[in-house]
Design an enzyme around this catalytic site. Sequence first.
Site, mmCIF file in Angstrom:
data_model
loop_
_atom_site.group_PDB
_atom_site.id
_atom_site.type_symbol
_atom_site.label_atom_id
_atom_site.label_comp_id
_atom_site.label_asym_id
_atom_site.label_seq_id
_atom_site.Cartn_x
_atom_site.Cartn_y
_atom_site.Cartn_z
ATOM 1 N N ASP A 16 48.195 17.696 -8.727
ATOM 2 C CA ASP A 16 47.162 16.997 -7.981
ATOM 3 C C ASP A 16 47.213 16.413 -6.484
ATOM 4 O O ASP A 16 47.681 15.475 -6.312
ATOM 5 C CB ASP A 16 45.340 15.788 -9.038
ATOM 6 C CG ASP A 16 44.584 16.216 -8.191
ATOM 7 O OD1 ASP A 16 44.268 16.523 -6.773
ATOM 8 O OD2 ASP A 16 43.962 15.420 -8.790
ATOM 9 N N ILE A 17 47.049 16.948 -5.449
ATOM 10 C CA ILE A 17 47.452 15.746 -4.198
ATOM 11 C C ILE A 17 46.720 15.222 -3.906
ATOM 12 O O ILE A 17 47.274 14.152 -3.885
ATOM 13 C CB ILE A 17 47.409 17.515 -3.332
ATOM 14 C CG1 ILE A 17 48.715 17.514 -2.170
ATOM 15 C CG2 ILE A 17 46.616 17.663 -3.140
ATOM 16 C CD1 ILE A 17 48.708 18.734 -1.370
ATOM 17 N N GLY A 38 38.262 24.634 -1.978
ATOM 18 C CA GLY A 38 39.596 24.204 -2.578
ATOM 19 C C GLY A 38 39.767 22.850 -2.453
ATOM 20 O O GLY A 38 39.500 22.100 -2.557
ATOM 21 N N VAL A 39 41.690 23.108 -1.829
ATOM 22 C CA VAL A 39 42.079 21.679 -1.541
ATOM 23 C C VAL A 39 41.298 21.097 -0.184
ATOM 24 O O VAL A 39 41.453 20.010 -0.616
ATOM 25 C CB VAL A 39 43.697 21.944 -1.037
ATOM 26 C CG1 VAL A 39 44.056 22.732 -0.191
ATOM 27 C CG2 VAL A 39 44.905 20.343 -1.734
ATOM 28 N N ASP A 40 41.192 21.403 0.410
ATOM 29 C CA ASP A 40 40.367 21.125 1.738
ATOM 30 C C ASP A 40 38.848 20.585 1.220
ATOM 31 O O ASP A 40 38.603 18.372 1.464
ATOM 32 C CB ASP A 40 39.824 22.026 2.682
ATOM 33 C CG ASP A 40 39.283 21.053 3.798
ATOM 34 O OD1 ASP A 40 39.859 20.321 4.180
ATOM 35 O OD2 ASP A 40 38.461 21.729 4.147
ATOM 36 N N SER A 123 47.400 28.691 2.852
ATOM 37 C CA SER A 123 46.651 29.561 2.834
ATOM 38 C C SER A 123 46.135 30.729 1.491
ATOM 39 O O SER A 123 45.792 31.356 2.333
ATOM 40 C CB SER A 123 47.415 30.423 4.161
ATOM 41 O OG SER A 123 46.924 30.429 5.263
ATOM 42 N N THR A 124 47.228 30.279 0.627
ATOM 43 C CA THR A 124 47.131 30.964 -0.671
ATOM 44 C C THR A 124 45.528 31.246 -1.622
ATOM 45 O O THR A 124 45.461 32.213 -2.264
ATOM 46 C CB THR A 124 48.612 30.594 -1.405
ATOM 47 O OG1 THR A 124 48.293 29.763 -1.663
ATOM 48 C CG2 THR A 124 49.424 30.987 -0.647
ATOM 49 N N VAL A 126 41.635 30.055 -1.183
ATOM 50 C CA VAL A 126 40.125 31.091 0.335
ATOM 51 C C VAL A 126 40.539 31.923 1.199
ATOM 52 O O VAL A 126 39.876 32.857 1.400
ATOM 53 C CB VAL A 126 38.815 30.471 0.673
ATOM 54 C CG1 VAL A 126 38.282 29.314 -0.928
ATOM 55 C CG2 VAL A 126 39.081 28.877 1.278
ATOM 56 N N TYR A 127 41.838 31.980 1.911
ATOM 57 C CA TYR A 127 42.440 32.307 2.941
ATOM 58 C C TYR A 127 43.277 33.746 2.547
ATOM 59 O O TYR A 127 43.203 34.092 3.483
ATOM 60 C CB TYR A 127 42.872 31.767 3.843
ATOM 61 C CG TYR A 127 42.469 30.541 4.501
ATOM 62 C CD1 TYR A 127 40.709 30.340 4.325
ATOM 63 C CD2 TYR A 127 42.616 30.101 6.154
ATOM 64 C CE1 TYR A 127 40.130 29.702 5.377
ATOM 65 C CE2 TYR A 127 42.119 28.781 6.434
ATOM 66 C CZ TYR A 127 40.469 28.892 6.110
ATOM 67 O OH TYR A 127 39.787 28.265 7.309
#
Length: 184
Positions: A16-17, A38-40, A123-124, A126-127
């Site tokens: 978990d970043i 996502g991560v954002d 980018s992998t 939702v992008y």
Amino acid sequence: MTPLDDKGRFSIVVGDITASAAEAIVNAANTTLLGGSGVDGAIHAAAGPELLAECRALGGCETGQAKLTRGYRLPARYVLHTPGPIWRGGAQGEAALLASCYRSCLALAEAHGIETVDFPSISTGVYGYPLPQAAPVALKAILDFLAEHSLPRQVRMVCHREETAAVYRQTWNLWYAESKADRL
């Protein structure tokens, strides 16, 4: 390790970043820098409202570039925000923009004397950038930068799932492992 990684400066981990103790973590942001999914979204939620306030003051960020903020409630001291490209089939400059995300974050880290940086797979999510195409771009950008710069001292690709880490490891093994002993 390979000559590109003779000091053990790069690794691929699952985790978990937002829990990373690296000096800086990278946020796969959108161009507004105001949070998303996502991560954002996870980074913004973990950092608290102070991060959003600082991001508002930055006025956004162009795709492929990076901006630095404090980490606030995160274990990481800093967050490097970089908007990745949206996948549009691969003929719209996506690879160059994705590579620029990694290079821009590393250059910003170097400029601020940051010694440890953890990346997500930019980018992998939702992008929609296909992971098998994104992994070689990411690894080449990171390893080329590390080969020419002394900072950051340690870079990790922090994958949220084992399946993602497996693709990065396979890419590493295919392109960078010079012997069986070098394989991840």
